[in-house]
Design a protein around this motif. Structure first.
Motif, PDB file in Angstrom:
ATOM      1  N   ALA A 110       0.674  -0.211  -1.557  1.00 24.40           N
ATOM      2  CA  ALA A 110      -0.543  -1.472  -1.225  1.00 24.40           C
ATOM      3  C   ALA A 110      -0.036  -2.759  -1.899  1.00 24.40           C
ATOM      4  N   SER A 111       1.065  -2.745  -2.389  1.00 22.83           N
ATOM      5  CA  SER A 111       1.891  -4.167  -3.154  1.00 22.83           C
ATOM      6  C   SER A 111       1.795  -5.120  -1.950  1.00 22.83           C
ATOM      7  N   GLN A 112       1.573  -6.412  -2.151  1.00 25.09           N
ATOM      8  CA  GLN A 112       1.735  -7.602  -1.301  1.00 25.09           C
ATOM      9  C   GLN A 112       2.723  -8.331  -1.778  1.00 25.09           C
ATOM     10  N   SER A 113       3.641  -7.887  -2.905  1.00 23.91           N
ATOM     11  CA  SER A 113       4.540  -8.930  -3.388  1.00 23.91           C
ATOM     12  C   SER A 113       5.899  -8.536  -3.125  1.00 23.91           C
ATOM     13  N   VAL A 130       4.229   6.161   6.407  1.00 26.73           N
ATOM     14  CA  VAL A 130       3.866   4.982   5.571  1.00 26.73           C
ATOM     15  C   VAL A 130       2.477   4.478   6.091  1.00 26.73           C
ATOM     16  N   VAL A 131       1.629   4.378   4.928  1.00 30.72           N
ATOM     17  CA  VAL A 131       0.536   3.542   5.051  1.00 30.72           C
ATOM     18  C   VAL A 131       0.868   2.415   3.889  1.00 30.72           C
ATOM     19  N   ALA A 132       0.729   1.325   4.514  1.00 26.94           N
ATOM     20  CA  ALA A 132       1.125   0.291   3.633  1.00 26.94           C
ATOM     21  C   ALA A 132       0.095  -0.985   3.847  1.00 26.94           C
ATOM     22  N   VAL A 133      -0.155  -1.996   2.883  1.00 29.42           N
ATOM     23  CA  VAL A 133      -0.779  -3.249   2.977  1.00 29.42           C
ATOM     24  C   VAL A 133       0.247  -4.145   3.519  1.00 29.42           C
ATOM     25  N   ARG A 134       0.025  -4.931   4.594  1.00 32.23           N
ATOM     26  CA  ARG A 134       1.002  -5.821   5.401  1.00 32.23           C
ATOM     27  C   ARG A 134       1.722  -6.878   4.320  1.00 32.23           C
ATOM     28  N   SER A 135       2.681  -7.145   4.291  1.00 30.15           N
ATOM     29  CA  SER A 135       3.439  -8.222   3.351  1.00 30.15           C
ATOM     30  C   SER A 135       4.780  -8.267   4.162  1.00 30.15           C
ATOM     31  N   SER A 136       5.372  -9.460   3.626  1.00 27.66           N
ATOM     32  CA  SER A 136       6.598  -9.888   4.344  1.00 27.66           C
ATOM     33  C   SER A 136       7.715  -8.632   3.929  1.00 27.66           C
ATOM     34  N   GLY A 137       7.553  -8.246   3.014  1.00 27.36           N
ATOM     35  CA  GLY A 137       8.850  -7.146   2.917  1.00 27.36           C
ATOM     36  C   GLY A 137       8.570  -5.913   3.866  1.00 27.36           C
ATOM     37  N   ILE A 138       7.435  -5.735   4.397  1.00 25.66           N
ATOM     38  CA  ILE A 138       7.258  -4.252   4.931  1.00 25.66           C
ATOM     39  C   ILE A 138       7.175  -4.744   6.518  1.00 25.66           C
TER      40      ILE A 138
END
Length: 210
Positions: A110-113, A130-138
């Motif tokens: 869930a990290s956005q950083s 994977v289930v993730a919160v959208r961020s530049s790293g993912i």
């Protein structure tokens, strides 16, 4: 990533970890993260509470990692009566991480950083969707609906995707197969081969123009 390391996990080591964590036949979610504010652990805790109300299926989230927020987060888990659903594992030596990934059925994040999706690629190398919160790293790593899901930082949407993976074993297997194939392209061996090819092509063009 060292892709082969995640294919050569001792099954006995994984089984020992299952016993250590008292894991039965529940679906196991794994997350790897420092326990600090920017990693958005509270988001996942709240989502697990929501998921608990939406399903009768047994599940467990193992959060691997340590940090200054551990005591507060454990208190929150206790206050919300989620001890059976969330375990703060603590720090794990790097050489043991492959076995911990292998415990899981899916990887939650869930990290956005994030600036790099290394833990996500490692999870995929162990065959975890994977289930993730959208961020530049993912963004370049998680292909939505192919090897996992990426959502806005909206708990209900994120939780909905986690529930899909919990409910649908065929979907989970399909995402898992795609995650494994995707991670293979990021292996050290593949990267080295690509770099050699780039240098060879560059040198060939250089000599052609001389």
């Amino acid at each position: 990533i060292e892709f082969d390391r995640f294919q050569q996990v001792d099954s006995k080591q994984v089984e020992d970890l299952r016993k250590q964590q008292n894991i039965g036949d529940e679906t196991v979610f794994v997350s790897v993260s420092r326990l600090s504010n920017e990693k958005n652990i509270d988001f996942m805790i709240d989502a697990m509470a929501q998921l608990k109300e939406q399903t009768d299926k047994a599940f467990r989230l193992l959060i691997v990692g340590d940090g200054h927020q551990r005591r507060r987060l454990q208190g929150r888990i206790d206050d919300m009566n989620l001890q059976q659903h969330i375990t703060l594992v603590g720090a794990v030596p790097p050489e043991q991480m492959a076995a911990w990934y292998r415990l899981g059925d899916a990887f939650l994040f869930a990290s956005q950083s994030e600036t790099q999706g290394m833990v996500i690629l490692e999870a995929m190398a162990a065959g975890l969707p994977v289930v993730a919160v959208r961020s530049s790293g993912i963004d370049d790593v998680v292909e939505d609906g192919h090897n996992g899901y990426k959502t806005p930082a909206k708990q209900s949407l994120w939780c909905e995707r986690v529930k899909q993976i919990l409910d649908d074993t065929d979907l989970r297997q399909s995402l898992s197969d795609n995650a494994l194939a995707f991670a293979r392209d990021y292996s050290v061996e593949k990267f080295s081969k690509d770099v050699r090819l780039i240098y060879a092509e560059t040198l060939a063009r250089y000599h052609q123009t001389k």
